[in-house]
Every structure is written in structure tokens, then in C-alpha cells.
Design a protein around this motif. Structure first.
Motif, mmCIF file in Angstrom:
data_model
loop_
_atom_site.group_PDB
_atom_site.id
_atom_site.type_symbol
_atom_site.label_atom_id
_atom_site.label_comp_id
_atom_site.label_asym_id
_atom_site.label_seq_id
_atom_site.Cartn_x
_atom_site.Cartn_y
_atom_site.Cartn_z
ATOM 1 N N ASP A 24 34.104 43.010 26.838
ATOM 2 C CA ASP A 24 33.527 42.804 28.216
ATOM 3 C C ASP A 24 34.309 42.668 29.241
ATOM 4 O O ASP A 24 34.525 41.451 29.606
ATOM 5 C CB ASP A 24 32.155 41.665 28.027
ATOM 6 N N PRO A 25 34.837 43.606 29.856
ATOM 7 C CA PRO A 25 35.785 43.372 30.862
ATOM 8 C C PRO A 25 35.496 42.397 32.041
ATOM 9 O O PRO A 25 36.028 41.927 32.777
ATOM 10 C CB PRO A 25 36.248 44.707 31.368
ATOM 11 N N GLU A 26 33.976 42.670 32.286
ATOM 12 C CA GLU A 26 33.627 41.584 33.427
ATOM 13 C C GLU A 26 33.497 40.221 32.982
ATOM 14 O O GLU A 26 33.347 39.331 33.946
ATOM 15 C CB GLU A 26 31.905 41.880 33.650
ATOM 16 N N ASN A 27 33.590 39.784 31.932
ATOM 17 C CA ASN A 27 33.528 38.425 31.336
ATOM 18 C C ASN A 27 34.837 38.110 30.929
ATOM 19 O O ASN A 27 34.982 36.908 30.252
ATOM 20 C CB ASN A 27 32.615 38.384 30.261
#
Length: 50
Positions: A24-27
């Protein structure tokens, strides 16, 4: 189908597993990528156990 082969798995439909997005790149984790996950009920063989 030969008579000695077990029936196709009801969960994966004979595919033996599925591609699942991992990460999860946003996390803050690495970029999302797909990984092969074997079907648990048939152990990735696509056929039910006898």
C-alpha cells in the motif's frame, strides 16, 4: 476428465489460486504489486482432496 481425477475445487474453480494486490504505497509500504496466492482448500492444485 479421467475417472481417477478428483473433482475441480469449488472455491477456485480449478485455477489453483488468485492474484492479490500486495502493498500500500499510500501507507508507506512498497508499491502495490500482484502476488500469486494458492487456494487454501485445494492447496493450489485446483482439485478437491479425496
Amino acid at each position: 476428465m479421467a475417472d481417477d481425477e478428483p473433482p475441480v475445487c469449488d472455491v477456485c474453480g480449478g485455477a489453483g489460486g488468485d492474484w492479490i494486490e500486495h502493498g500500500d504505497p499510500e501507507n508507506g509500504q512498497e508499491a502495490a504489486r500482484e502476488v500469486w496466492v494458492p487456494c487454501p482448500p485445494c492447496d493450489g492444485i485446483g482439485r478437491r482432496h479425496r
